[in-house]
Design an enzyme around this catalytic site. Sequence first.
Site, mmCIF file in Angstrom:
data_model
loop_
_atom_site.group_PDB
_atom_site.id
_atom_site.type_symbol
_atom_site.label_atom_id
_atom_site.label_comp_id
_atom_site.label_asym_id
_atom_site.label_seq_id
_atom_site.Cartn_x
_atom_site.Cartn_y
_atom_site.Cartn_z
ATOM 1 N N HIS A 23 -39.266 89.413 1.020
ATOM 2 C CA HIS A 23 -38.543 90.628 0.656
ATOM 3 C C HIS A 23 -37.087 90.432 1.063
ATOM 4 O O HIS A 23 -36.780 90.362 2.250
ATOM 5 C CB HIS A 23 -39.166 91.814 1.408
ATOM 6 C CG HIS A 23 -38.638 93.157 1.009
ATOM 7 N ND1 HIS A 23 -37.335 93.548 1.230
ATOM 8 C CD2 HIS A 23 -39.242 94.208 0.414
ATOM 9 C CE1 HIS A 23 -37.168 94.784 0.791
ATOM 10 N NE2 HIS A 23 -38.310 95.209 0.297
ATOM 11 N N HIS B 157 -38.335 96.268 11.236
ATOM 12 C CA HIS B 157 -37.076 95.667 11.659
ATOM 13 C C HIS B 157 -36.296 96.574 12.607
ATOM 14 O O HIS B 157 -36.540 97.784 12.688
ATOM 15 C CB HIS B 157 -36.205 95.304 10.448
ATOM 16 C CG HIS B 157 -35.838 96.459 9.559
ATOM 17 N ND1 HIS B 157 -36.743 97.111 8.752
ATOM 18 C CD2 HIS B 157 -34.644 97.074 9.335
ATOM 19 C CE1 HIS B 157 -36.146 98.056 8.066
ATOM 20 N NE2 HIS B 157 -34.868 98.067 8.410
ATOM 21 N N GLU C 284 -28.935 103.407 9.446
ATOM 22 C CA GLU C 284 -29.396 103.705 8.094
ATOM 23 C C GLU C 284 -29.734 105.179 7.934
ATOM 24 O O GLU C 284 -30.600 105.699 8.637
ATOM 25 C CB GLU C 284 -30.634 102.865 7.764
ATOM 26 C CG GLU C 284 -30.422 101.371 7.902
ATOM 27 C CD GLU C 284 -31.712 100.581 7.719
ATOM 28 O OE1 GLU C 284 -32.777 101.211 7.514
ATOM 29 O OE2 GLU C 284 -31.673 99.348 7.803
ATOM 30 N N TYR D 234 -40.774 106.974 -2.214
ATOM 31 C CA TYR D 234 -40.216 105.724 -1.691
ATOM 32 C C TYR D 234 -41.364 104.855 -1.217
ATOM 33 O O TYR D 234 -42.271 105.337 -0.512
ATOM 34 C CB TYR D 234 -39.244 106.034 -0.554
ATOM 35 C CG TYR D 234 -38.695 104.804 0.137
ATOM 36 C CD1 TYR D 234 -38.028 103.816 -0.586
ATOM 37 C CD2 TYR D 234 -38.833 104.631 1.512
ATOM 38 C CE1 TYR D 234 -37.524 102.686 0.046
ATOM 39 C CE2 TYR D 234 -38.325 103.515 2.152
ATOM 40 C CZ TYR D 234 -37.678 102.546 1.405
ATOM 41 O OH TYR D 234 -37.191 101.430 2.037
ATOM 42 N N HIS E 219 -32.388 106.257 10.833
ATOM 43 C CA HIS E 219 -32.829 105.180 11.725
ATOM 44 C C HIS E 219 -31.557 104.526 12.255
ATOM 45 O O HIS E 219 -30.874 103.802 11.532
ATOM 46 C CB HIS E 219 -33.696 104.166 10.978
ATOM 47 C CG HIS E 219 -34.898 104.795 10.321
ATOM 48 N ND1 HIS E 219 -35.362 104.394 9.079
ATOM 49 C CD2 HIS E 219 -35.712 105.803 10.724
ATOM 50 C CE1 HIS E 219 -36.424 105.111 8.755
ATOM 51 N NE2 HIS E 219 -36.652 105.974 9.729
ATOM 52 N N HIS F 124 -38.072 100.542 13.041
ATOM 53 C CA HIS F 124 -38.663 101.312 11.955
ATOM 54 C C HIS F 124 -39.254 100.370 10.924
ATOM 55 O O HIS F 124 -39.121 99.154 11.025
ATOM 56 C CB HIS F 124 -37.645 102.262 11.319
ATOM 57 C CG HIS F 124 -36.403 101.591 10.812
ATOM 58 N ND1 HIS F 124 -35.401 101.145 11.635
ATOM 59 C CD2 HIS F 124 -35.998 101.294 9.556
ATOM 60 C CE1 HIS F 124 -34.428 100.615 10.921
ATOM 61 N NE2 HIS F 124 -34.766 100.682 9.658
#
Length: 434
Positions: free
Chosen positions: A290, A333, A339, A348, A363, A369
Site C-alpha cells: 500500500h 502507523h 492528519e 472510508y 490523528h 492509528h
Amino acid sequence: MNTNAELTYLNGFGNEHETEALSGALPIGQFSPQQCPYKLYAEQFSSTAFTAPRNSNRRTWMYRIRPSIAMGDYLPMDKGLIRTGPITEAVCPPNVMRWDAVPMPDGKVDFVQGLTTIAANGDAKTLTGIGIHVYTANTGMENRFFNNADGEMLFVPQQGELMAYTELGRLHVKPGEIMVIPRGIKFKIELPNGPVRGYICENYGGDFHLPERGPVGANGYANDRDFQYPTAWFEDKDGDYSLITKFGGELFQASLDHSPCDVVAWTGNSAPYKYDLSRFNVINTVSFDHPDPSIFTVLTSQTNTPGTANCDFVIFPPRWMVAENTFRPPWYHRNIMSEFMGLIEGVYDAKEKGFVPGGMSLHNCMTPHGPEAEVFEKASNAALAPQRYENTLAFMFESCYPIAPTKFALESDIRQKDYLQCWGDLKKYFDGNR
C-alpha cells in the site's frame, strides 16, 4: 449591471488569465494607464510578496468601478465559534479523536454565522499553519460580504451547493468539487438549492499549488487544465452593504455604499478557482504493498523545508485495488505528520463504522492509528481479486505541525468519546512456534 447569467470559466491552474465583462475594458500594453477604459480604477491585488520568484509570484490587476478603499472604518464584531491558530483556549491531548457531523442550524444562519472552528495549528500572524472549520448555513449572505486577511480558504462541500459571488466573478460549487478563494478576496456565499454543510481549510502559509510529479512524469494526479477560474462579472449597484474581514484572528465589519462585485475586467494569476475531484487521475500500485497516501495529493502548501508540507490536501476517491499478497487498507502507523480527515460521501475503507459523511477525525503527530479491528480481520482474510472501491470520497488535511482542537471540539456532544473502542477487539495472533 452585467446581466449575463451564463457561467463560463477560464482553465489552467495558476495561469495568467485575462477576462473582461465589457469589450475593451482591459488596457492594452500596460497595467495602469493615466486613464483606464470606461473611466475605471486600476487596482493591483498581490497575494505574494512583490519580489517573489516569477514561478511563484501571484498577483492580479483589477479594473473596477470604485477602488476597495471606498469604504467605512472597521468596527470589531463578535466572532462566534471562529478561532485562529495558535489555539490556547484548551490543552491539546495526543488522543485519537473523532466527531459526528455538525448538525444543520436552527433559524436563519448564513455562511459567516455558521462557521465553526474545529482545530488549528501554527500561527496566523507568522504565516504558518492552518485553521480547520466546518460551515453550515441555510440562508444566503445577501448584502454581506466576507474576506480573510489571515489565509486562503479551501472549501470542501459535503452537502448542498454553493454560489460564490467574488470580486473576480462567480463560481458554482457542489459536493465532489472544491473551491479555493485567495487570502483577501471579497466574496459572499448564496445557496441555490437549500441548506449547506462542508469543510474549510484556512491556509495561513504559502499558497496552495500543485505538487511535483517526480518520476510519474508529465501527466497524472491533478492536471493543470482541469482547474477552472471565473470570468469577469460585475454589478454597478448602490445600496447598504457590509464587509466582514477576518484579521489577526478577529472579525471586523465595515460599511459600503455599493456592491464590491464591481470589477469589470481583470488579468493575472491570483484568483478564486474550482476543481472537480472526479478528474483526479489516481496513481496506485499494480504489484504489491500500500503506497504512502502522498500519492493522492491534490494540492500542497509547502514549508521552507523541501518535501515537508504546511498542508497537503489529499483525497481517497473511487479507485481500483489490485495489490497482490497485500494488506490493502492503510497499514497501522505513527507519523510525524498530523492528519485531519473528513468524509464527503460513502464509506472510508479503513473505518467502516462510525465515520459518517460530514464527520471528522484527528490523528496527531506520533499518535498511533490504523484500520479498526473488524476491518483488519476482513482484509487479512479476503480473497485478493481486483476490487473497485465505489461510493466513497474521503479527504485529509495533513500538516507537519500538531493540530490542536478547539474547546468547542473537545467538549461538544458531537465528539465520539468511545472512538478508541473500534480498536478494542484487536487480538493477539503471535505464535512463536511458526
